[in-house]
Scaffold this motif. Structure first.
Motif, PDB file in Angstrom:
ATOM      1  N   GLU A 181       0.823  -1.213   0.000  1.00 37.09           N
ATOM      2  CA  GLU A 181       0.000   0.000   0.000  1.00 37.09           C
ATOM      3  C   GLU A 181       0.856   1.262   0.000  1.00 37.09           C
ATOM      4  O   GLU A 181       0.574   2.227  -0.725  1.00 37.09           O
ATOM      5  CB  GLU A 181      -0.922  -0.015   1.221  1.00 37.09           C
ATOM      6  CG  GLU A 181      -2.003  -1.095   1.165  1.00 37.09           C
ATOM      7  CD  GLU A 181      -2.856  -1.103   2.417  1.00 37.09           C
ATOM      8  OE1 GLU A 181      -2.522  -0.340   3.360  1.00 37.09           O
ATOM      9  OE2 GLU A 181      -3.847  -1.861   2.462  1.00 37.09           O
ATOM     10  N   ARG A 202       0.824   6.242  -7.551  1.00 36.60           N
ATOM     11  CA  ARG A 202      -0.473   6.848  -7.864  1.00 36.60           C
ATOM     12  C   ARG A 202      -0.369   8.364  -7.908  1.00 36.60           C
ATOM     13  O   ARG A 202      -0.978   9.014  -8.772  1.00 36.60           O
ATOM     14  CB  ARG A 202      -1.514   6.408  -6.830  1.00 36.60           C
ATOM     15  CG  ARG A 202      -2.004   4.976  -7.021  1.00 36.60           C
ATOM     16  CD  ARG A 202      -2.928   4.573  -5.873  1.00 36.60           C
ATOM     17  NE  ARG A 202      -4.069   5.474  -5.761  1.00 36.60           N
ATOM     18  CZ  ARG A 202      -5.226   5.306  -6.410  1.00 36.60           C
ATOM     19  NH1 ARG A 202      -5.386   4.264  -7.224  1.00 36.60           N
ATOM     20  NH2 ARG A 202      -6.225   6.153  -6.236  1.00 36.60           N
ATOM     21  N   THR A 230     -13.073   6.189 -16.177  1.00 39.25           N
ATOM     22  CA  THR A 230     -13.965   6.099 -15.013  1.00 39.25           C
ATOM     23  C   THR A 230     -15.416   5.907 -15.435  1.00 39.25           C
ATOM     24  O   THR A 230     -16.170   5.201 -14.758  1.00 39.25           O
ATOM     25  CB  THR A 230     -13.823   7.369 -14.159  1.00 39.25           C
ATOM     26  OG1 THR A 230     -14.029   8.529 -14.980  1.00 39.25           O
ATOM     27  CG2 THR A 230     -12.461   7.433 -13.496  1.00 39.25           C
ATOM     28  N   THR A 266     -15.620   2.075 -16.313  1.00 38.16           N
ATOM     29  CA  THR A 266     -15.396   1.066 -15.274  1.00 38.16           C
ATOM     30  C   THR A 266     -16.197   1.293 -13.993  1.00 38.16           C
ATOM     31  O   THR A 266     -16.548   0.330 -13.318  1.00 38.16           O
ATOM     32  CB  THR A 266     -13.903   1.021 -14.916  1.00 38.16           C
ATOM     33  OG1 THR A 266     -13.473   2.329 -14.501  1.00 38.16           O
ATOM     34  CG2 THR A 266     -13.082   0.588 -16.121  1.00 38.16           C
ATOM     35  N   LEU A 267     -16.474   2.545 -13.644  1.00 39.60           N
ATOM     36  CA  LEU A 267     -17.140   2.829 -12.371  1.00 39.60           C
ATOM     37  C   LEU A 267     -18.619   3.065 -12.582  1.00 39.60           C
ATOM     38  O   LEU A 267     -19.051   3.608 -13.607  1.00 39.60           O
ATOM     39  CB  LEU A 267     -16.505   4.058 -11.698  1.00 39.60           C
ATOM     40  CG  LEU A 267     -15.007   3.955 -11.384  1.00 39.60           C
ATOM     41  CD1 LEU A 267     -14.525   5.227 -10.702  1.00 39.60           C
ATOM     42  CD2 LEU A 267     -14.720   2.728 -10.517  1.00 39.60           C
ATOM     43  N   ASP A 299      -8.984   8.864  -4.134  1.00 40.68           N
ATOM     44  CA  ASP A 299      -9.034   7.553  -3.494  1.00 40.68           C
ATOM     45  C   ASP A 299     -10.160   6.686  -4.045  1.00 40.68           C
ATOM     46  O   ASP A 299     -10.095   5.450  -3.924  1.00 40.68           O
ATOM     47  CB  ASP A 299      -9.205   7.720  -1.978  1.00 40.68           C
ATOM     48  CG  ASP A 299      -8.017   8.435  -1.354  1.00 40.68           C
ATOM     49  OD1 ASP A 299      -6.901   8.357  -1.927  1.00 40.68           O
ATOM     50  OD2 ASP A 299      -8.205   9.077  -0.295  1.00 40.68           O
ATOM     51  N   ASP A 300     -11.173   7.294  -4.629  1.00 40.39           N
ATOM     52  CA  ASP A 300     -12.278   6.517  -5.185  1.00 40.39           C
ATOM     53  C   ASP A 300     -11.942   5.904  -6.542  1.00 40.39           C
ATOM     54  O   ASP A 300     -12.703   5.071  -7.048  1.00 40.39           O
ATOM     55  CB  ASP A 300     -13.522   7.401  -5.330  1.00 40.39           C
ATOM     56  CG  ASP A 300     -14.023   7.910  -3.989  1.00 40.39           C
ATOM     57  OD1 ASP A 300     -13.757   7.233  -2.972  1.00 40.39           O
ATOM     58  OD2 ASP A 300     -14.647   8.991  -3.951  1.00 40.39           O
ATOM     59  N   PRO A 328      -9.817   3.417  -8.623  1.00 37.35           N
ATOM     60  CA  PRO A 328      -8.907   2.280  -8.419  1.00 37.35           C
ATOM     61  C   PRO A 328      -7.683   2.374  -9.316  1.00 37.35           C
ATOM     62  O   PRO A 328      -7.680   3.049 -10.351  1.00 37.35           O
ATOM     63  CB  PRO A 328      -9.780   1.069  -8.780  1.00 37.35           C
ATOM     64  CG  PRO A 328     -10.840   1.605  -9.689  1.00 37.35           C
ATOM     65  CD  PRO A 328     -11.087   3.012  -9.248  1.00 37.35           C
ATOM     66  N   THR A 329      -6.646   1.679  -8.900  1.00 36.95           N
ATOM     67  CA  THR A 329      -5.396   1.692  -9.668  1.00 36.95           C
ATOM     68  C   THR A 329      -5.566   1.058 -11.037  1.00 36.95           C
ATOM     69  O   THR A 329      -4.947   1.493 -12.018  1.00 36.95           O
ATOM     70  CB  THR A 329      -4.299   0.963  -8.883  1.00 36.95           C
ATOM     71  OG1 THR A 329      -4.181   1.549  -7.575  1.00 36.95           O
ATOM     72  CG2 THR A 329      -2.954   1.061  -9.583  1.00 36.95           C
ATOM     73  N   MET A 330      -6.403   0.030 -11.145  1.00 37.48           N
ATOM     74  CA  MET A 330      -6.624  -0.624 -12.431  1.00 37.48           C
ATOM     75  C   MET A 330      -7.315   0.300 -13.427  1.00 37.48           C
ATOM     76  O   MET A 330      -7.252   0.067 -14.637  1.00 37.48           O
ATOM     77  CB  MET A 330      -7.466  -1.888 -12.231  1.00 37.48           C
ATOM     78  CG  MET A 330      -6.779  -2.940 -11.374  1.00 37.48           C
ATOM     79  SD  MET A 330      -5.184  -3.467 -12.072  1.00 37.48           S
ATOM     80  CE  MET A 330      -5.747  -4.267 -13.562  1.00 37.48           C
ATOM     81  N   THR A 331      -7.965   1.334 -12.966  1.00 37.35           N
ATOM     82  CA  THR A 331      -8.546   2.350 -13.854  1.00 37.35           C
ATOM     83  C   THR A 331      -7.555   3.470 -14.136  1.00 37.35           C
ATOM     84  O   THR A 331      -7.526   4.032 -15.241  1.00 37.35           O
ATOM     85  CB  THR A 331      -9.823   2.930 -13.223  1.00 37.35           C
ATOM     86  OG1 THR A 331     -10.737   1.871 -12.966  1.00 37.35           O
ATOM     87  CG2 THR A 331     -10.474   3.949 -14.145  1.00 37.35           C
TER      88      THR A 331
END
Length: 257
Positions: free
Chosen positions: A141, A148, A164, A167-168, A176-177, A179-182
């Motif tokens: 983390e 990031r 976003t 994917t979201l 923070d909302d 994700p790293t994969m996005t």
């Protein structure tokens, strides 16, 4: 007088000792030069655990093979190597500089630009984990957080909004909302866009030289002579006179702020 060599009398005990020593030497030599063999095979699994272990090993080997590429995609390496490739194509020098030189320069520039981020990862994640002050989850983390921050500082809003939305389910309210994969594909799209923009600007002066040379050759009636042969020395001369490598490398470093 003739020199005569002394005669050596070998008795039964001496002969037995020579045979014993020779046998030990031959046995040790045989043992020393023995070569191991490696055999590969596919055997039938007796339990489901054997199949699961084999799949885990295969998955780990696959991750290790693509891990360097994944890590490079989260750094500034993409923009640098594409821009340097555009420089080589714009000058028309074919394979000069070689691909190995471009990749090596891109790696060293990436390490130079990413040094603050790498130092933060080493200080906050790697060293505490090596000293057993934090566990593996906390180390991961704390290692992802500087990466990031770097990607958020370089990603463009258009690409981030595109990913976003796909994917979201809801609109994120903070970083923070997301994700790293996005974040990673949005960052890569932004890097590709900036690299192509810089490549277009690099192409313009070399394109002007090609057009001038082509028009001069047309006016002289030398239509069968390829303009690239004449324009390449002028492009190299222009690139050297303006100190092109320093300008390009400086522009790349400054583009990351």
């Amino acid at each position: 007088m003739k020199n005569q060599l002394p005669k050596i009398h070998t008795g039964p005990v001496t002969l037995a000792a020579i045979i014993l020593v020779s046998g030990v030497f031959i046995h040790s030599t045989t043992q020393a030069i023995s070569l191991p063999t490696i055999t590969f095979g596919v055997a039938e699994a007796q339990t489901p655990q054997q199949v699961s272990s084999a799949l885990q090993v295969l998955f780990i080997l696959t991750i290790l093979s693509v891990a360097p590429a994944i890590l490079l995609m989260t750094t500034c390496f993409t923009r640098i190597v594409i821009v340097l490739g555009f420089v080589r194509q714009a000058m028309g020098t074919q394979n000069m500089p070689p691909t190995q030189i471009i990749l090596g320069l891109s790696l060293f520039l990436s390490f130079f630009i990413m040094s603050p981020t790498l130092n933060a990862i080493n200080k906050n994640a790697l060293q505490p984990y090596m000293n057993e002050k934090i566990n593996q989850t906390e180390a991961l983390e704390k290692a992802i957080s500087p990466m990031r921050d770097f990607m958020f500082s370089q990603v463009r809003e258009d690409e981030l909004a595109l990913l976003t939305d796909i994917t979201l389910d809801s609109e994120p309210y903070s970083k923070d909302d997301i994700p790293t994969m996005t974040l990673v594909p949005a960052f890569m799209l932004s890097e590709l866009k900036r690299a192509f923009q810089m490549g277009f600007m690099i192409y313009i002066p070399f394109l002007v030289i090609d057009m001038i040379v082509a028009s001069i050759l047309m006016s002289m009636g030398m239509m069968m002579l390829p303009p690239v042969i004449i324009s390449m020395p002028f492009k190299l001369l222009l690139f050297v006179l303006v100190d092109g490598w320093s300008l390009i490398v400086g522009s790349l470093i400054k583009s990351f702020g």
